[in-house]
Design a protein around this motif. Structure first.
Motif, mmCIF file in Angstrom:
data_model
loop_
_atom_site.group_PDB
_atom_site.id
_atom_site.type_symbol
_atom_site.label_atom_id
_atom_site.label_comp_id
_atom_site.label_asym_id
_atom_site.label_seq_id
_atom_site.Cartn_x
_atom_site.Cartn_y
_atom_site.Cartn_z
ATOM 1 N N THR A 81 0.940 -1.239 0.086
ATOM 2 C CA THR A 81 0.021 -0.053 0.015
ATOM 3 C C THR A 81 0.799 1.377 0.010
ATOM 4 N N LYS A 82 1.923 1.312 0.757
ATOM 5 C CA LYS A 82 2.746 2.587 1.019
ATOM 6 C C LYS A 82 3.653 2.664 -0.255
ATOM 7 N N MET A 83 3.858 1.507 -1.191
ATOM 8 C CA MET A 83 4.800 1.650 -2.025
ATOM 9 C C MET A 83 3.846 1.612 -3.697
ATOM 10 N N TYR A 84 2.623 1.581 -3.644
ATOM 11 C CA TYR A 84 1.925 1.452 -4.623
ATOM 12 C C TYR A 84 2.396 2.198 -5.861
ATOM 13 N N ASP A 85 2.663 3.592 -5.389
ATOM 14 C CA ASP A 85 3.253 4.403 -6.773
ATOM 15 C C ASP A 85 4.446 4.247 -7.104
ATOM 16 N N PHE A 86 5.121 3.532 -6.506
ATOM 17 C CA PHE A 86 6.770 3.499 -6.771
ATOM 18 C C PHE A 86 6.908 2.172 -7.976
ATOM 19 N N GLN A 143 2.201 -2.263 -9.724
ATOM 20 C CA GLN A 143 2.123 -3.170 -10.914
ATOM 21 C C GLN A 143 3.715 -3.799 -11.000
ATOM 22 N N THR A 144 4.475 -3.365 -10.522
ATOM 23 C CA THR A 144 5.729 -4.177 -10.514
ATOM 24 C C THR A 144 5.557 -5.390 -9.690
ATOM 25 N N MET A 145 5.070 -5.289 -8.604
ATOM 26 C CA MET A 145 4.726 -6.673 -7.959
ATOM 27 C C MET A 145 3.696 -7.625 -8.656
ATOM 28 N N LEU A 146 2.702 -7.177 -9.445
ATOM 29 C CA LEU A 146 1.907 -7.726 -10.433
ATOM 30 C C LEU A 146 2.802 -8.302 -11.485
ATOM 31 N N ASP A 147 3.592 -7.716 -12.302
ATOM 32 C CA ASP A 147 4.600 -8.103 -12.966
ATOM 33 C C ASP A 147 5.403 -9.339 -12.687
ATOM 34 N N PHE A 148 5.860 -9.415 -11.529
ATOM 35 C CA PHE A 148 6.848 -10.180 -10.912
ATOM 36 C C PHE A 148 5.727 -11.414 -10.722
ATOM 37 N N GLY A 149 4.744 -11.500 -10.149
ATOM 38 C CA GLY A 149 3.810 -12.471 -9.826
ATOM 39 C C GLY A 149 3.494 -13.134 -11.063
ATOM 40 N N ASN A 150 3.425 -12.588 -12.027
ATOM 41 C CA ASN A 150 2.966 -13.029 -13.410
ATOM 42 C C ASN A 150 4.037 -13.902 -14.101
ATOM 43 N N ALA A 151 5.323 -13.557 -13.637
ATOM 44 C CA ALA A 151 6.481 -14.317 -14.343
ATOM 45 C C ALA A 151 6.504 -15.674 -13.761
ATOM 46 N N LYS A 152 6.927 -16.341 -15.011
ATOM 47 C CA LYS A 152 7.071 -18.039 -14.665
ATOM 48 C C LYS A 152 8.273 -18.368 -15.118
ATOM 49 N N LEU A 153 8.669 -19.736 -14.578
ATOM 50 C CA LEU A 153 9.822 -20.340 -15.076
ATOM 51 C C LEU A 153 9.309 -21.081 -16.254
ATOM 52 N N PHE A 154 8.169 -21.793 -16.360
ATOM 53 C CA PHE A 154 8.058 -22.855 -17.242
ATOM 54 C C PHE A 154 6.236 -22.992 -17.161
ATOM 55 N N MET A 170 2.742 -13.972 -5.495
ATOM 56 C CA MET A 170 2.110 -15.046 -6.032
ATOM 57 C C MET A 170 0.967 -15.234 -6.204
ATOM 58 N N MET A 171 -0.006 -14.573 -5.187
ATOM 59 C CA MET A 171 -1.320 -14.593 -5.008
ATOM 60 C C MET A 171 -1.922 -13.287 -6.080
ATOM 61 N N LEU A 172 -1.251 -12.344 -6.501
ATOM 62 C CA LEU A 172 -1.479 -11.199 -7.243
ATOM 63 C C LEU A 172 -2.541 -10.438 -6.631
ATOM 64 N N ASP A 173 -2.381 -10.607 -5.280
ATOM 65 C CA ASP A 173 -3.359 -9.653 -4.349
ATOM 66 C C ASP A 173 -2.845 -9.439 -3.042
ATOM 67 N N CYS A 174 -3.178 -8.465 -2.402
ATOM 68 C CA CYS A 174 -2.709 -8.179 -0.866
ATOM 69 C C CYS A 174 -3.781 -8.482 -0.171
ATOM 70 N N ASP A 175 -4.010 -9.617 0.541
ATOM 71 C CA ASP A 175 -4.939 -10.050 1.423
ATOM 72 C C ASP A 175 -4.224 -10.159 2.693
ATOM 73 N N PRO A 176 -4.572 -9.354 3.742
ATOM 74 C CA PRO A 176 -3.871 -9.532 5.116
ATOM 75 C C PRO A 176 -4.293 -10.605 5.933
ATOM 76 N N THR A 177 -4.978 -11.294 5.396
ATOM 77 C CA THR A 177 -5.599 -12.547 6.212
ATOM 78 C C THR A 177 -5.246 -13.739 5.794
ATOM 79 N N ASN A 178 -4.701 -13.915 4.502
ATOM 80 C CA ASN A 178 -4.340 -15.369 3.907
ATOM 81 C C ASN A 178 -3.263 -16.044 4.359
#
Length: 333
Positions: free
Chosen positions: A81-86, A147-158, A240-248
């Motif tokens: 949340t605090k680095m959303y615009d970074f 967006q940076t975290m989303l891009d990393f989460g969507n990256a895959k090895l295979f 990995m979850m492509l989402d920030c859920d504090p309870t998961n």
């Protein structure tokens, strides 16, 4: 190592049980050994295994940590949340999470090492503290990732495709973090004086002091390292979850403790291996993901986890009693 000694190790029997369970699931579903299911299992155990390796270090030292899910959740939430615009390098996000976790873990280490408080009580307290800060001060809620975290989460090895089920499974880049952590923890415990000190204070803290180990510094390292790891893993989990859920991550502490106990780590400290921990994590993770394939309710996973902790506690208590009895007997003789 000969075969006789191999069958004296807890890990051997857990590995046999794991293999039998895998073949049972395969016989019932016919889908267990498919490529996409194996990738899904590897993906599912990544976060749990990283947490468990940190918990293993704490337990080997004679402590226990139930605060790491709260540390991970607060670090994840603040970074997201605090680095959303970074829009800088993804490494900055992980370093920020690790730094936040390091600070929170340092509080655990200071209270336990300096004041000799019981680790379980301290980490229960800080877990509640960090959860309260996240919910009360920062009014935590499910949020969108930068967006940076989303891009990393969507990256895959295979990717692996199953033509029968028509499902496609991706191996995340984050799996490499687990492999790197395994190597790091192995080197730490097997090839450094610090690692020997961790085992020493878990076996007998007074003897460790007499042997020249600085118990306070070792305990500070343990809880700072585990805090930093929790913060790092929290950010990884969000990616990995492509989402920030504090309870998961609620409940992962008990699962990790159960995995460590299942892998042969004594709750009284002083013994345990990375191999055993990974086998225990793999068993619980595969069981959680595969029960539905054999028509068993996933609620039974919680029953099994609880039984492991109760039985493991009983075994550890018996070992401590037996050790104390031998000490008294030798003293009298």
């Amino acid at each position: 190592m000969n075969v006789k000694n191999l069958f004296k190790r807890t890990e051997t029997y857990i590995l046999i049980a794991l293999l039998l369970f895998c073949f049972l699931v395969q016989a019932c579903s016919g889908q267990f050994f498919t490529g996409n299911n194996l990738v899904d299992d590897a993906r599912a155990l990544t976060i749990l295994a990283m947490f468990a390796l940190g918990e293993m270090i704490v337990m080997v030292s004679g402590g226990i940590d139930v605060s790491f899910p709260a540390i991970a959740a607060l670090s994840m939430y603040l970074v997201s949340t605090k680095m959303y615009d970074f829009h800088g390098n993804i490494i900055i996000f992980f370093l920020a999470g690790a730094l936040l976790g390091f600070i929170m873990g340092a509080l655990n280490g200071f209270l336990i090492g300096r004041f000799h408080f019981i680790p379980l009580i301290v980490t229960l307290g800080t877990s509640s503290l960090y959860t309260g800060i996240m919910q009360g001060v920062f009014a935590s809620h499910e949020s969108v990732l930068p967006q940076t975290m989303l891009d990393f989460g969507n990256a895959k090895l295979f990717s692996v495709y199953n033509p029968k089920s028509k499902l496609n499974s991706n191996m995340p880049v984050s799996f490499l973090f687990l492999l790197a952590l395994i190597v790091l923890v192995w080197f730490l415990l097997r090839h450094t004086k610090l690692g020997r000190g961790i085992y020493a204070i878990g076996g007998d803290m007074n003897s460790a002091r007499r042997a020249g180990f600085n118990v306070f510094h070792i305990q500070m390292f343990i809880y700072c390292f585990c805090g930093a790891l929790a913060g790092f893993v929290g950010v990884t989990r969000a990616c990995m979850m492509l989402d920030c859920d504090p309870t998961n991550m609620v409940g992962m502490d008990m699962t990790c403790i159960a995995a460590c106990v299942l892998g042969g780590i004594s709750l009284s400290g002083g013994s345990g291996t990375i191999t055993g921990t990974l086998i225990g994590v793999t068993f619980l993770s595969i069981m959680s993901n595969s029960l539905i394939l054999i028509g068993v309710s996933t609620y039974w996973e919680k029953v099994f986890t609880g039984l492991i902790i109760i039985i493991g506690t009983g075994i550890s208590a018996y070992q401590v009693t037996r050790k104390n009895s031998k000490t008294v007997s030798n003293a009298l003789n």
